[in-house]
Motif scaffolding. Structure first.
Motif, PDB file in Angstrom:
ATOM      1  N   LEU A  24       0.836  -1.197   0.000  1.00 46.76           N
ATOM      2  CA  LEU A  24       0.000   0.000   0.000  1.00 46.76           C
ATOM      3  C   LEU A  24       0.871   1.248   0.000  1.00 46.76           C
ATOM      4  CD1 LEU A  24      -2.510  -1.063   2.811  1.00 46.76           C
ATOM      5  CD2 LEU A  24      -2.831  -1.322   0.351  1.00 46.76           C
ATOM      6  N   ARG A  25       0.366   2.292  -0.621  1.00 51.08           N
ATOM      7  CA  ARG A  25       1.068   3.574  -0.550  1.00 51.08           C
ATOM      8  C   ARG A  25       0.128   4.649   0.031  1.00 51.08           C
ATOM      9  NH1 ARG A  25       5.722   5.672  -2.363  1.00 51.08           N
ATOM     10  NH2 ARG A  25       6.233   3.765  -3.478  1.00 51.08           N
ATOM     11  N   GLU A  26      -0.900   5.031  -0.698  1.00 49.00           N
ATOM     12  CA  GLU A  26      -1.822   6.043  -0.191  1.00 49.00           C
ATOM     13  C   GLU A  26      -2.911   5.387   0.647  1.00 49.00           C
ATOM     14  OE1 GLU A  26      -3.321   8.359  -3.368  1.00 49.00           O
ATOM     15  OE2 GLU A  26      -1.387   9.238  -3.871  1.00 49.00           O
ATOM     16  N   ARG A  27      -3.134   5.934   1.843  1.00 48.57           N
ATOM     17  CA  ARG A  27      -4.203   5.465   2.726  1.00 48.57           C
ATOM     18  C   ARG A  27      -5.086   6.654   3.085  1.00 48.57           C
ATOM     19  NH1 ARG A  27       1.114   3.881   2.857  1.00 48.57           N
ATOM     20  NH2 ARG A  27       1.370   5.065   4.777  1.00 48.57           N
ATOM     21  N   ILE A  28      -6.385   6.485   2.931  1.00 47.56           N
ATOM     22  CA  ILE A  28      -7.339   7.553   3.250  1.00 47.56           C
ATOM     23  C   ILE A  28      -8.156   7.127   4.462  1.00 47.56           C
ATOM     24  CG2 ILE A  28      -9.302   8.890   2.421  1.00 47.56           C
ATOM     25  CD1 ILE A  28      -8.272   8.430  -0.423  1.00 47.56           C
ATOM     26  N   LEU A  29      -8.110   7.935   5.522  1.00 46.53           N
ATOM     27  CA  LEU A  29      -8.896   7.674   6.718  1.00 46.53           C
ATOM     28  C   LEU A  29     -10.301   8.224   6.499  1.00 46.53           C
ATOM     29  CD1 LEU A  29      -9.126   6.692   9.649  1.00 46.53           C
ATOM     30  CD2 LEU A  29      -8.230   8.916  10.374  1.00 46.53           C
ATOM     31  N   GLU A  30     -11.281   7.315   6.411  1.00 52.93           N
ATOM     32  CA  GLU A  30     -12.652   7.721   6.116  1.00 52.93           C
ATOM     33  C   GLU A  30     -13.452   8.067   7.358  1.00 52.93           C
ATOM     34  OE1 GLU A  30     -14.734   4.930   3.633  1.00 52.93           O
ATOM     35  OE2 GLU A  30     -14.254   6.189   1.911  1.00 52.93           O
ATOM     36  N   SER A  31     -13.283   7.298   8.426  1.00 54.73           N
ATOM     37  CA  SER A  31     -14.090   7.550   9.619  1.00 54.73           C
ATOM     38  C   SER A  31     -13.398   6.979  10.839  1.00 54.73           C
ATOM     39  CB  SER A  31     -15.484   6.926   9.478  1.00 54.73           C
ATOM     40  OG  SER A  31     -15.397   5.518   9.366  1.00 54.73           O
ATOM     41  N   VAL A  32     -13.750   7.506  12.004  1.00 57.34           N
ATOM     42  CA  VAL A  32     -13.228   7.046  13.286  1.00 57.34           C
ATOM     43  C   VAL A  32     -14.409   6.849  14.226  1.00 57.34           C
ATOM     44  CG1 VAL A  32     -11.729   7.537  15.248  1.00 57.34           C
ATOM     45  CG2 VAL A  32     -11.057   8.289  12.953  1.00 57.34           C
ATOM     46  N   THR A  33     -14.505   5.671  14.829  1.00 56.38           N
ATOM     47  CA  THR A  33     -15.588   5.367  15.766  1.00 56.38           C
ATOM     48  C   THR A  33     -15.009   4.668  16.991  1.00 56.38           C
ATOM     49  OG1 THR A  33     -16.000   3.251  14.653  1.00 56.38           O
ATOM     50  CG2 THR A  33     -17.308   5.135  13.943  1.00 56.38           C
ATOM     51  N   PRO A  34     -15.663   4.764  18.143  1.00 49.75           N
ATOM     52  CA  PRO A  34     -15.203   4.020  19.319  1.00 49.75           C
ATOM     53  C   PRO A  34     -15.317   2.519  19.081  1.00 49.75           C
ATOM     54  CG  PRO A  34     -16.742   5.761  19.936  1.00 49.75           C
ATOM     55  CD  PRO A  34     -16.807   5.651  18.452  1.00 49.75           C
ATOM     56  N   ASP A  35     -14.320   1.774  19.540  1.00 49.73           N
ATOM     57  CA  ASP A  35     -14.329   0.315  19.418  1.00 49.73           C
ATOM     58  C   ASP A  35     -14.988  -0.261  20.669  1.00 49.73           C
ATOM     59  OD1 ASP A  35     -13.926  -2.338  18.973  1.00 49.73           O
ATOM     60  OD2 ASP A  35     -11.748  -2.234  18.759  1.00 49.73           O
ATOM     61  N   HIS A  36     -16.280  -0.520  20.585  1.00 49.58           N
ATOM     62  CA  HIS A  36     -17.033  -0.964  21.756  1.00 49.58           C
ATOM     63  C   HIS A  36     -16.746  -2.419  22.125  1.00 49.58           C
ATOM     64  CE1 HIS A  36     -19.282   2.763  21.783  1.00 49.58           C
ATOM     65  NE2 HIS A  36     -19.611   2.595  20.512  1.00 49.58           N
ATOM     66  N   GLU A  37     -16.108  -3.181  21.218  1.00 54.90           N
ATOM     67  CA  GLU A  37     -15.831  -4.581  21.498  1.00 54.90           C
ATOM     68  C   GLU A  37     -14.500  -4.790  22.209  1.00 54.90           C
ATOM     69  OE1 GLU A  37     -16.213  -6.956  18.036  1.00 54.90           O
ATOM     70  OE2 GLU A  37     -18.172  -6.160  17.474  1.00 54.90           O
ATOM     71  N   ALA A  38     -13.674  -3.753  22.299  1.00 53.36           N
ATOM     72  CA  ALA A  38     -12.361  -3.882  22.932  1.00 53.36           C
ATOM     73  C   ALA A  38     -12.489  -3.832  24.449  1.00 53.36           C
ATOM     74  CB  ALA A  38     -11.432  -2.767  22.456  1.00 53.36           C
ATOM     75  N   ARG A  39     -11.505  -4.414  25.125  1.00 53.08           N
ATOM     76  CA  ARG A  39     -11.489  -4.416  26.591  1.00 53.08           C
ATOM     77  C   ARG A  39     -11.039  -3.073  27.154  1.00 53.08           C
ATOM     78  NH1 ARG A  39      -8.467 -10.244  27.706  1.00 53.08           N
ATOM     79  NH2 ARG A  39      -9.965 -11.550  26.554  1.00 53.08           N
ATOM     80  N   VAL A  40     -10.352  -2.301  26.339  1.00 47.63           N
ATOM     81  CA  VAL A  40      -9.915  -0.972  26.756  1.00 47.63           C
ATOM     82  C   VAL A  40     -10.497   0.053  25.790  1.00 47.63           C
ATOM     83  CG1 VAL A  40      -7.785  -1.823  27.790  1.00 47.63           C
ATOM     84  CG2 VAL A  40      -7.803  -1.166  25.381  1.00 47.63           C
ATOM     85  N   VAL A  41     -10.548   1.307  26.231  1.00 46.58           N
ATOM     86  CA  VAL A  41     -11.079   2.363  25.378  1.00 46.58           C
ATOM     87  C   VAL A  41     -10.104   2.623  24.233  1.00 46.58           C
ATOM     88  CG1 VAL A  41     -11.776   4.773  25.284  1.00 46.58           C
ATOM     89  CG2 VAL A  41     -12.289   3.410  27.313  1.00 46.58           C
TER      90      VAL A  41
END
Length: 208
Positions: A24-41
């Protein structure tokens, strides 16, 4: 039935078990959401990226890749850094029919033709520990695919009825992989070419 790994996989395990290896070369960040399935925030980022080279798997064009970041919500750091246009090699498994996740956070910088492996990735190549270039990586991928084909052929010859009933199984990581030192659960049957598509029952949480 899935095979769940309870320890961090080695380099050769990652090559064998992942479903795709892409540059990969170009990466576009489309969205950020909380990961509710993780044990930590933590925050979960959704990226769009089009591989410049596919080393393993089919060429599907633009990919949707989801993975967690590190750090506080207002200063999240990403392995698939959208600010960095340097090339990276990503080992991926399917999260769903439309999205992927890095296999055990396997996203590595690429310096020219050299894959920069971090110290926490065990390089278990006999007599080859150290630098890994794209030529060697391509050869390892081809070797893993050939070994999987040979294993499948032996199974068909020895137990054709069992082989006919056997469905490929995904190799899944635990949500929070413990420290290296244990062993992985043994698969029920050979899986030619690596892990298969994830089951429809629901996606696994991406590994940090």
């Amino acid at each position: 039935m899935a095979t769940y790994l309870t320890t961090t996989p080695t380099l050769l395990q990652r090559i064998r078990d992942c479903q795709a290896v892409v540059v990969l070369r170009e990466r576009i960040l489309e969205s950020v959401t909380p990961d509710h399935e993780a044990r930590v925030v933590r925050q979960l980022g959704t990226f769009r990226a089009t591989p410049v080279e596919v080393l393993k798997g089919g060429d599907e064009g633009e990919l949707t890749i989801r993975m967690p970041g590190t750090g506080p919500a207002d200063q999240v750091a990403w392995q698939l850094s959208p600010e960095d246009d340097g090339p990276q090699v990503a080992f991926l498994v399917r999260e769903s029919r439309t999205s992927w996740v890095p296999y055990f956070s396997s996203v590595f910088p690429l310096d020219g033709e050299t894959v920069l492996l971090p110290q926490d990735v065990e390089d278990d190549r006999p007599g080859e520990e150290g630098s890994l270039d794209l030529t060697a990586l391509r050869a390892l991928i081809a070797q893993a695919a050939e070994e999987a084909r040979e294993q499948e052929t032996r199974m068909w010859e020895a137990e054709p009825e069992t082989a006919a009933r056997t469905e490929p199984h995904p190799v899944l990581e635990t949500p929070e992989a413990p420290a290296p030192g244990g062993t992985a659960a043994a698969p029920d049957a050979p899986d030619p070419g690596g892990a298969s598509a994830a089951p429809d029952a629901g996606p696994e949480a991406p590994e940090a």
